[in-house]
Motif scaffolding. Structure first.
Motif, PDB file in Angstrom:
ATOM      1  N   THR A  98     -29.007   2.436  50.786  1.00  0.00           N
ATOM      2  CA  THR A  98     -27.645   2.462  50.235  1.00  0.00           C
ATOM      3  C   THR A  98     -27.704   2.148  48.735  1.00  0.00           C
ATOM      4  O   THR A  98     -28.667   1.540  48.248  1.00  0.00           O
ATOM      5  N   ILE A  99     -26.656   2.563  48.026  1.00  0.00           N
ATOM      6  CA  ILE A  99     -26.614   2.319  46.583  1.00  0.00           C
ATOM      7  C   ILE A  99     -26.572   0.813  46.296  1.00  0.00           C
ATOM      8  O   ILE A  99     -27.227   0.338  45.365  1.00  0.00           O
ATOM      9  N   GLU A 100     -25.869   0.037  47.162  1.00  0.00           N
ATOM     10  CA  GLU A 100     -25.840  -1.438  46.971  1.00  0.00           C
ATOM     11  C   GLU A 100     -27.247  -2.025  47.081  1.00  0.00           C
ATOM     12  O   GLU A 100     -27.646  -2.866  46.272  1.00  0.00           O
ATOM     13  N   HIS A 101     -27.974  -1.566  48.098  1.00  0.00           N
ATOM     14  CA  HIS A 101     -29.342  -2.035  48.298  1.00  0.00           C
ATOM     15  C   HIS A 101     -30.197  -1.703  47.065  1.00  0.00           C
ATOM     16  O   HIS A 101     -30.939  -2.535  46.546  1.00  0.00           O
ATOM     17  N   TYR A 102     -30.021  -0.476  46.574  1.00  0.00           N
ATOM     18  CA  TYR A 102     -30.779  -0.023  45.405  1.00  0.00           C
ATOM     19  C   TYR A 102     -30.444  -0.895  44.183  1.00  0.00           C
ATOM     20  O   TYR A 102     -31.344  -1.349  43.458  1.00  0.00           O
ATOM     21  N   GLU A 103     -29.147  -1.168  43.973  1.00  0.00           N
ATOM     22  CA  GLU A 103     -28.736  -1.974  42.813  1.00  0.00           C
ATOM     23  C   GLU A 103     -29.319  -3.377  42.896  1.00  0.00           C
ATOM     24  O   GLU A 103     -29.743  -3.952  41.892  1.00  0.00           O
ATOM     25  N   SER A 104     -29.370  -3.943  44.115  1.00  0.00           N
ATOM     26  CA  SER A 104     -29.912  -5.303  44.230  1.00  0.00           C
ATOM     27  C   SER A 104     -31.421  -5.296  43.978  1.00  0.00           C
ATOM     28  O   SER A 104     -31.955  -6.212  43.352  1.00  0.00           O
ATOM     29  N   LEU A 105     -32.127  -4.246  44.411  1.00  0.00           N
ATOM     30  CA  LEU A 105     -33.571  -4.159  44.146  1.00  0.00           C
ATOM     31  C   LEU A 105     -33.828  -3.988  42.645  1.00  0.00           C
ATOM     32  O   LEU A 105     -34.797  -4.516  42.091  1.00  0.00           O
ATOM     33  N   LYS A 106     -32.922  -3.273  41.984  1.00  0.00           N
ATOM     34  CA  LYS A 106     -33.092  -2.975  40.557  1.00  0.00           C
ATOM     35  C   LYS A 106     -33.094  -4.242  39.699  1.00  0.00           C
ATOM     36  O   LYS A 106     -33.688  -4.276  38.623  1.00  0.00           O
ATOM     37  N   GLN A 107     -32.408  -5.306  40.220  1.00  0.00           N
ATOM     38  CA  GLN A 107     -32.401  -6.560  39.458  1.00  0.00           C
ATOM     39  C   GLN A 107     -33.790  -7.161  39.353  1.00  0.00           C
ATOM     40  O   GLN A 107     -34.179  -7.703  38.322  1.00  0.00           O
ATOM     41  N   ASN A 108     -34.566  -7.059  40.448  1.00  0.00           N
ATOM     42  CA  ASN A 108     -35.947  -7.579  40.413  1.00  0.00           C
ATOM     43  C   ASN A 108     -36.951  -6.547  39.917  1.00  0.00           C
ATOM     44  O   ASN A 108     -37.994  -6.895  39.385  1.00  0.00           O
ATOM     45  N   TYR A 109     -36.631  -5.267  40.161  1.00  0.00           N
ATOM     46  CA  TYR A 109     -37.573  -4.194  39.794  1.00  0.00           C
ATOM     47  C   TYR A 109     -36.834  -3.143  38.966  1.00  0.00           C
ATOM     48  O   TYR A 109     -36.439  -2.098  39.491  1.00  0.00           O
ATOM     49  N   PRO A 110     -36.643  -3.402  37.670  1.00  0.00           N
ATOM     50  CA  PRO A 110     -35.836  -2.487  36.850  1.00  0.00           C
ATOM     51  C   PRO A 110     -36.399  -1.063  36.799  1.00  0.00           C
ATOM     52  O   PRO A 110     -35.655  -0.115  36.536  1.00  0.00           O
ATOM     53  N   ASP A 111     -37.704  -0.893  37.087  1.00  0.00           N
ATOM     54  CA  ASP A 111     -38.306   0.451  36.961  1.00  0.00           C
ATOM     55  C   ASP A 111     -38.303   1.223  38.283  1.00  0.00           C
ATOM     56  O   ASP A 111     -38.939   2.270  38.377  1.00  0.00           O
ATOM     57  N   ILE A 112     -37.579   0.754  39.312  1.00  0.00           N
ATOM     58  CA  ILE A 112     -37.620   1.454  40.605  1.00  0.00           C
ATOM     59  C   ILE A 112     -36.976   2.853  40.483  1.00  0.00           C
ATOM     60  O   ILE A 112     -35.825   2.978  40.084  1.00  0.00           O
TER      61      ILE A 112
END
Ligand code: EPU
Length: 336
Positions: free
Chosen positions: A244-258
């Motif tokens: 989901t986009i929410e899941h992706y946004e939360s991962l992006k906080q720790n991994y900005p290059d995902i």
């Protein structure tokens, strides 16, 4: 019809596992297949239909019947000034078919060059690469129902295609239909798909035509993917997961290059290769099995691996990716 007993499947699985099957049956025509589907002994056994075995993982010897199609042939069924329709036998080698079309200058499947497997499997699993999927060019699929023994022809729409998925892969249909022919629709004045990855880079200073595109794709694949003759493998072991986009946004906080590719308003697709790489699993081994270092989505038979070695390595990767990213990786490879 060819029938073998206690037959080694070494040449029928690209992981190069020396697995035996109690029976091996190969049908050469629809007539042969009809006979097989009337055979009571066949239906009293467990059975599984294979293609070239480029997407299979055998966990043990098979105490039943492995079925293979030997239906060949490429036939023009219709053409006009722009389009040609080809009826292709399910057991034609996929890349030889691509090469045949490129030589005739018929476009559509050139980006799918050098994918191992057979034409029947291309329609079964909707193979894809470099921005193209087989379903983009499939007109219809000829198949037999095991239940009724009758022939049916499915239109492209009825095949219900999506990313690495089809009517044939859905749980309720799996193993219930055998594909005999696939009708492909190709373009005589092709447009080219060059925007994925390094294709354009490979074509700098070259004329843009089907032959050169095919050559570029073959070079890119050879650089990243191991040759099954050297290290047994089944290409990508997992599909790229949707999150989901929410899941992706939360991962992006720790991994900005995902990285991500948009799917719809709610979901994106993330590259499994990136997740496995980020988890530090390149080269990771279990028994004789290993994660390929140049493309970590590929698991290889590095040193006389067993089916279990490969399955346990895959399970290890799934556990680590679940713990680290909260993402479930699903195998693209079929376990038998
Ligand atoms: N990546 C890394 N580290 C690596 C390699 C890749 O982080 O070491 C990341 C990069 O961000 C890269 C991304 O993964 O951009 C995607 O990698 P790649 O372009 O190699 O493609 P893929 O998504 O891993 C898919 C197909 C392949 C197909 C290629 C090219 C699936 C499951 N796999 O792989 O198909 O050849 O795209 O289109 O969709 C197969 O199905 O057997 C297969 C090889």
């Amino acid at each position: 019809m060819r029938i073998e007993q206690n037959y080694s499947l070494l040449k029928h699985n690209t992981f190069n596992l020396d697995i035996k099957t109690r029976w091996f049956v190969e049908y050469e025509s629809e007539e042969d297949l009809r006979k097989l589907l009337q055979d009571e002994y066949f239906f009293s056994q467990s059975f599984w239909h294979i293609g070239q075995g480029s997407n299979l993982l055998f966990l043990d010897h098979f105490n039943g019947v492995i079925v293979h199609s030997a239906i060949k042939g490429i036939e023009i069924v219709k053409e006009n000034t722009e389009v040609v329709w080809l009826k292709v036998g399910a057991s034609e080698d996929w890349d030889s078919f691509v090469s045949y079309c490129v030589d005739k200058n018929w476009g559509g499947i050139e980006n799918l060059s050098y994918i191992p497997g057979e034409v029947g499997a291309s329609a079964f699993q909707n193979i894809g690469a470099y921005g193209v999927e087989a379903s983009d060019c499939i007109e219809e699929v000829h198949m037999y129902s095991l239940q009724s023994g009758n022939k049916q022809v499915l239109s492209n729409k009825e095949c219900n295609y999506s990313y690495r998925n089809s009517f044939f892969k859905q749980t309720e249909n799996r193993g219930k239909y055998y594909i005999t022919y696939v009708v492909y629709r190709l373009q005589k004045n092709p447009t080219y798909k060059l925007d994925y990855g390094d294709i354009r880079k490979k074509l700098v200073d070259k004329e843009i035509n089907l032959k050169n595109i095919r050559q570029a794709i073959i070079e890119i694949r050879k650089e990243k993917l191991p040759d099954p003759k050297e290290y047994g493998n089944a290409g990508s072991f997992f599909t790229n997961p949707y999150i989901t986009i929410e899941h992706y946004e939360s991962l992006k906080q720790n991994y900005p290059d995902i990285p991500s590719y948009p799917i719809d308003e709610k979901r994106v697709k993330v590259p499994a290769a990136w997740l496995i790489d980020k988890a530090g699993l390149k080269g990771h081994e279990h028994g004789g099995a290993a994660v390929h270092t140049k493309q970590p989505l590929v698991l290889i038979n590095k040193n006389q691996a067993t089916g279990d070695d490969i399955a346990l390595l895959a399970a290890d990767i799934q556990r680590i990716i679940q713990e680290k990213f909260g993402i479930e990786l699903l195998p693209e490879v079929n376990y038998i």
